[in-house]
Design a protein around this motif. Structure first.
Motif, mmCIF file in Angstrom:
data_model
loop_
_atom_site.group_PDB
_atom_site.id
_atom_site.type_symbol
_atom_site.label_atom_id
_atom_site.label_comp_id
_atom_site.label_asym_id
_atom_site.label_seq_id
_atom_site.Cartn_x
_atom_site.Cartn_y
_atom_site.Cartn_z
ATOM 1 N N MET A 103 0.577 -1.493 0.011
ATOM 2 C CA MET A 103 -0.865 0.343 0.154
ATOM 3 C C MET A 103 1.011 1.245 -0.119
ATOM 4 O O MET A 103 1.774 1.512 0.336
ATOM 5 C CB MET A 103 -0.422 0.167 1.387
ATOM 6 N N ILE A 104 0.819 2.378 -0.622
ATOM 7 C CA ILE A 104 1.178 3.208 -0.541
ATOM 8 C C ILE A 104 0.228 4.700 -0.016
ATOM 9 O O ILE A 104 -1.551 5.203 0.065
ATOM 10 C CB ILE A 104 0.869 4.306 -2.130
ATOM 11 N N LYS A 105 0.865 5.609 0.971
ATOM 12 C CA LYS A 105 -0.326 6.069 1.684
ATOM 13 C C LYS A 105 0.264 7.205 1.717
ATOM 14 O O LYS A 105 1.960 8.225 1.719
ATOM 15 C CB LYS A 105 0.303 6.057 2.863
ATOM 16 N N ILE A 106 -0.429 8.233 0.818
ATOM 17 C CA ILE A 106 0.256 9.860 0.763
ATOM 18 C C ILE A 106 -0.408 10.905 2.220
ATOM 19 O O ILE A 106 -1.613 11.286 2.231
ATOM 20 C CB ILE A 106 0.334 10.284 -0.343
ATOM 21 N N ILE A 107 0.239 11.324 3.073
ATOM 22 C CA ILE A 107 0.389 12.356 3.904
ATOM 23 C C ILE A 107 0.270 13.753 3.038
ATOM 24 O O ILE A 107 1.159 14.042 4.016
ATOM 25 C CB ILE A 107 0.412 12.036 5.304
ATOM 26 N N SER A 108 -0.868 14.275 3.264
ATOM 27 C CA SER A 108 -0.333 16.063 2.789
ATOM 28 C C SER A 108 -0.852 16.825 3.497
ATOM 29 O O SER A 108 -1.924 16.458 4.143
ATOM 30 C CB SER A 108 -1.096 16.465 1.635
ATOM 31 N N VAL A 109 0.136 17.984 3.760
ATOM 32 C CA VAL A 109 -0.835 19.154 4.761
ATOM 33 C C VAL A 109 -1.142 19.909 4.245
ATOM 34 O O VAL A 109 -0.586 20.437 3.228
ATOM 35 C CB VAL A 109 0.144 19.908 5.759
ATOM 36 N N GLY A 110 -2.330 20.358 4.494
ATOM 37 C CA GLY A 110 -2.985 21.476 2.812
ATOM 38 C C GLY A 110 -4.246 20.521 2.238
ATOM 39 O O GLY A 110 -3.244 18.887 1.711
ATOM 40 N N THR A 111 -4.884 21.003 1.787
ATOM 41 C CA THR A 111 -6.214 20.604 0.199
ATOM 42 C C THR A 111 -5.995 21.104 -0.694
ATOM 43 O O THR A 111 -5.055 22.065 -0.793
ATOM 44 C CB THR A 111 -7.611 20.562 1.001
ATOM 45 N N ILE A 112 -6.043 20.815 -1.980
ATOM 46 C CA ILE A 112 -6.012 21.324 -3.213
ATOM 47 C C ILE A 112 -6.936 21.562 -3.259
ATOM 48 O O ILE A 112 -8.317 21.038 -3.000
ATOM 49 C CB ILE A 112 -6.182 19.978 -4.357
ATOM 50 N N LYS A 113 -6.760 22.802 -4.000
ATOM 51 C CA LYS A 113 -8.086 23.534 -4.277
ATOM 52 C C LYS A 113 -8.283 23.542 -5.518
ATOM 53 O O LYS A 113 -10.172 24.260 -5.878
ATOM 54 C CB LYS A 113 -8.196 24.868 -3.204
ATOM 55 N N GLU A 114 -7.309 24.030 -5.970
ATOM 56 C CA GLU A 114 -7.289 24.244 -7.484
ATOM 57 C C GLU A 114 -8.306 22.686 -8.594
ATOM 58 O O GLU A 114 -7.407 21.873 -8.318
ATOM 59 C CB GLU A 114 -6.095 23.612 -8.936
#
Lengths: 154, 154
Positions: B1-12
């Protein structure tokens, strides 16, 4: 003026929209001219070099004397966003047009690379040319935001 | 499994659509879990370090023992797409989950960086985190295309 000469077209709608958005934001500072060169059909050529030479002829027709030519190439030098911005600033201040050249996934011929005032690499990683054009637009926008001292519009 | 933890959301919308497209293409090979951490409000903190520590607490809650952790950081090491693919291959072959961590424009705390098995830089250039997530997805897709030997779908 900034000119972007790319080999190949953008097919994905979301990449096109991203480019359009950055182009719109850039329009208050600079005129951006976009020239798309049709990718040559690989099946028509015995080797990639001949194909690239053909594409080079078409690319170089759009390059004018006195422009500052930045050829995007994975083996070029890497700059920080501030250094890239400084290159833009210098050329804008001396009223020089800046021309970017982006190849297709087949790359660019040595003839094109030899014309470069700057052989620039964005990354050691390979990206598809459609996405690469988005990266270039974003970086030009970031660079001009630094020059004109505006808050970067994320 | 690949997990992507990001701070902030994608608005565009166009960046969201690009991520969705790559996620769809990846689904035949690997499960991708995406975790978004809410960006802390800068106005609520005296300094960035405290803000980053707060974000770090939230990030590290999602990190599990035994995962291979890749922290994306402009000061990390740069790899070619082939080298990146090799990192993916090794971990997939040993059934290790791979976790990517992407910070906001404020960066990531040292605590998060210390947890990294690999501190990875995509470029010397700074990109917005929304666009960066597209780059990461594309590179994972490219990496797995290399591993599974399929023609890269441009």
């Amino acid at each position: 003026m900034i000119k972007i000469i790319s080999v190949g077209t953008i097919k994905e709608k979301y990449f096109l929209q991203a480019c359009e958005e950055y182009k719109k934001r850039l329009s208050r500072w600079v005129k951006v001219e976009e020239i798309e060169i049709k990718e040559e059909d690989e099946n028509k050529y015995f080797n990639i070099e001949t194909l690239l030479e053909k594409e080079a002829d078409k690319i170089l027709k759009h390059v004018k004397e006195g422009e500052f030519i930045i050829v995007c190439d994975i083996n070029g030098i890497e700059l920080s966003s501030e250094e890239f911005s400084e290159i833009l600033r210098k050329n804008i201040n001396s009223s020089k047009n800046i021309t970017f050249i982006i190849g297709s996934s087949n790359g660019l011929s040595n003839e094109v690379k030899r014309r470069a005032d700057l052989l620039l690499s964005f990354s050691k990683l390979t990206f598809p040319h459609q996405l690469f054009r988005v990266l270039l637009y974003e970086q030009i926008y970031r660079g001009l935001s630094i020059i004109y001292g505006t808050k970067y519009h994320k």
